[in-house]
Design a protein around this motif. Sequence first.
Motif, PDB file in Angstrom:
ATOM      1  N   GLU A 119     -12.596  -7.952  11.310  1.00 36.17           N
ATOM      2  CA  GLU A 119     -13.420  -7.973  10.113  1.00 36.17           C
ATOM      3  C   GLU A 119     -14.738  -8.674  10.386  1.00 36.17           C
ATOM      4  O   GLU A 119     -14.857  -9.467  11.332  1.00 36.17           O
ATOM      5  N   TRP A 151      -4.487  -3.885  12.248  1.00 36.75           N
ATOM      6  CA  TRP A 151      -5.759  -4.491  11.900  1.00 36.75           C
ATOM      7  C   TRP A 151      -6.547  -4.760  13.173  1.00 36.75           C
ATOM      8  O   TRP A 151      -6.040  -5.380  14.108  1.00 36.75           O
ATOM      9  N   VAL A 163      -9.297  -0.880  10.474  1.00 37.36           N
ATOM     10  CA  VAL A 163      -7.856  -0.751  10.681  1.00 37.36           C
ATOM     11  C   VAL A 163      -7.627   0.593  11.362  1.00 37.36           C
ATOM     12  O   VAL A 163      -8.294   1.563  11.034  1.00 37.36           O
ATOM     13  N   GLY A 218       2.263   3.227  12.678  1.00 39.30           N
ATOM     14  CA  GLY A 218       1.867   2.326  11.616  1.00 39.30           C
ATOM     15  C   GLY A 218       0.427   1.849  11.738  1.00 39.30           C
ATOM     16  O   GLY A 218      -0.352   2.315  12.568  1.00 39.30           O
ATOM     17  N   LEU A 219       0.099   0.884  10.884  1.00 42.11           N
ATOM     18  CA  LEU A 219      -1.276   0.391  10.754  1.00 42.11           C
ATOM     19  C   LEU A 219      -1.490  -0.867  11.587  1.00 42.11           C
ATOM     20  O   LEU A 219      -0.625  -1.756  11.630  1.00 42.11           O
ATOM     21  N   GLN A 247       6.185  -1.882   9.334  1.00 44.69           N
ATOM     22  CA  GLN A 247       6.193  -0.617  10.061  1.00 44.69           C
ATOM     23  C   GLN A 247       6.193   0.586   9.131  1.00 44.69           C
ATOM     24  O   GLN A 247       6.045   1.729   9.578  1.00 44.69           O
ATOM     25  N   TYR A 296       0.842  -1.192   0.000  1.00 44.81           N
ATOM     26  CA  TYR A 296       0.000   0.000   0.000  1.00 44.81           C
ATOM     27  C   TYR A 296       0.880   1.246   0.000  1.00 44.81           C
ATOM     28  O   TYR A 296       2.003   1.247   0.533  1.00 44.81           O
ATOM     29  N   TRP A 320     -10.432   1.897   0.839  1.00 45.99           N
ATOM     30  CA  TRP A 320     -10.449   2.345   2.232  1.00 45.99           C
ATOM     31  C   TRP A 320     -11.345   3.589   2.344  1.00 45.99           C
ATOM     32  O   TRP A 320     -11.479   4.346   1.399  1.00 45.99           O
ATOM     33  N   GLY A 321     -11.911   3.770   3.536  1.00 49.25           N
ATOM     34  CA  GLY A 321     -12.566   5.038   3.818  1.00 49.25           C
ATOM     35  C   GLY A 321     -11.495   6.097   4.051  1.00 49.25           C
ATOM     36  O   GLY A 321     -10.302   5.790   4.121  1.00 49.25           O
ATOM     37  N   GLN A 322     -11.916   7.338   4.168  1.00 49.50           N
ATOM     38  CA  GLN A 322     -10.959   8.429   4.347  1.00 49.50           C
ATOM     39  C   GLN A 322     -10.354   8.461   5.738  1.00 49.50           C
ATOM     40  O   GLN A 322      -9.317   9.089   5.961  1.00 49.50           O
ATOM     41  N   PHE A 375      -7.061  -5.186   1.274  1.00 50.16           N
ATOM     42  CA  PHE A 375      -7.940  -4.097   1.642  1.00 50.16           C
ATOM     43  C   PHE A 375      -8.070  -3.112   0.469  1.00 50.16           C
ATOM     44  O   PHE A 375      -7.115  -2.457   0.092  1.00 50.16           O
ATOM     45  N   TYR A 395       3.629   0.540   2.847  1.00 46.24           N
ATOM     46  CA  TYR A 395       3.432  -0.534   3.825  1.00 46.24           C
ATOM     47  C   TYR A 395       3.215  -1.871   3.126  1.00 46.24           C
ATOM     48  O   TYR A 395       2.487  -1.941   2.128  1.00 46.24           O
ATOM     49  N   PHE A 433       0.859  -5.644   9.360  1.00 43.32           N
ATOM     50  CA  PHE A 433       1.528  -4.732   8.449  1.00 43.32           C
ATOM     51  C   PHE A 433       2.986  -4.552   8.848  1.00 43.32           C
ATOM     52  O   PHE A 433       3.339  -4.694  10.036  1.00 43.32           O
ATOM     53  N   VAL A 474     -12.585  -5.901   2.374  1.00 44.57           N
ATOM     54  CA  VAL A 474     -11.591  -6.960   2.222  1.00 44.57           C
ATOM     55  C   VAL A 474     -11.957  -7.741   0.968  1.00 44.57           C
ATOM     56  O   VAL A 474     -12.969  -8.442   0.933  1.00 44.57           O
ATOM     57  N   TYR A 499      -9.864   3.570  10.211  1.00 46.66           N
ATOM     58  CA  TYR A 499     -10.268   3.382   8.831  1.00 46.66           C
ATOM     59  C   TYR A 499     -11.173   2.157   8.715  1.00 46.66           C
ATOM     60  O   TYR A 499     -10.922   1.140   9.368  1.00 46.66           O
ATOM     61  N   GLN A 559      -4.698   3.610  13.036  1.00 47.42           N
ATOM     62  CA  GLN A 559      -3.347   4.145  12.913  1.00 47.42           C
ATOM     63  C   GLN A 559      -3.152   5.241  13.947  1.00 47.42           C
ATOM     64  O   GLN A 559      -3.642   6.368  13.763  1.00 47.42           O
ATOM     65  N   ALA A 566      -5.805   8.115   3.330  1.00 48.84           N
ATOM     66  CA  ALA A 566      -5.922   6.686   3.585  1.00 48.84           C
ATOM     67  C   ALA A 566      -4.929   5.922   2.718  1.00 48.84           C
ATOM     68  O   ALA A 566      -4.533   6.390   1.639  1.00 48.84           O
ATOM     69  N   MET A 574      -4.145 -10.239  10.563  1.00 50.54           N
ATOM     70  CA  MET A 574      -3.399  -9.677   9.456  1.00 50.54           C
ATOM     71  C   MET A 574      -2.497  -8.587  10.014  1.00 50.54           C
ATOM     72  O   MET A 574      -2.922  -7.809  10.872  1.00 50.54           O
TER      73      MET A 574
END
Lengths: 107, 122
Positions: free
Chosen positions: B51, B48, B38, B45-46, A100, A36, B112-114, B109, A87, A98, B99, B95, B40, A43, A96
């Motif tokens: 779902e 999860w 998800v 970072g992201l 860093q 991504y 994504w939403g904003q 994914f 990412y 990701f 999926v 977010y 942040q 986003a 799931m």
Amino acid sequence: DIQMTQSPSSLSASVGDRVTITCRASQSISRYLNWYQQKAGKAPKLLIYAAASLQSGVPSRFSGSGSGTDFTLTISSLQPEDFATYYCQQSYSTPMTFGQGTKVEIK
Amino acid sequence: QVQLQESGPGLVKPSGTLSLTCAVSGDSISSSNWWSWVRQPPGKGLEWIGEIYHSGSTNYNPSLKSRVSMSVDKSKNQFSLKLSSVTAADTAVYYCARVVAVAGRANWFDPWGQGTLVTVSS
């Protein structure tokens, strides 16, 4: 959980450069790896799925490769709009997870 | 064109419950996709969260499982997230995302939403 480690964490590059970002999984994930791009305040956007498949609408200068534990994202000729954070993400097992992130900055 | 839009309070008090909704347009919540959250934290970072499928089946991140619940509202074509007993560590941009699952473990994914910033503070 499967740990995803990206390298480098950041890099500086110039427009036109070839850029490679590496993602390593803590165990084999076959080809269940996605990439991504995230620009500041936005986003994430899907670039590559299943390790090497280019998402529709994504420029062909982006490519992905790898399987098992080692994967790469390559930008063949960096463009001004490519400066962002990248990412990787594994879908082999839940949760799931990701990487860093790798921030690509202007040199 | 599939679009997702998060909504909910931007400020939640410590020990309270964070509640967010994701409205889906351009796709049916009852399609063969799962729907995910998800988050942040600022500058990080992201992560999860989990779902949900239109049947109500869920998968949650074990690190949050005791505090998370998700639901689907087919009549409104939307899905929701609740996170209880929040602390400052839950401050993040949240977010929602579709999926896309092609076969087996191959899923990703998109879109994504904003995103919506939720701050936990008194």
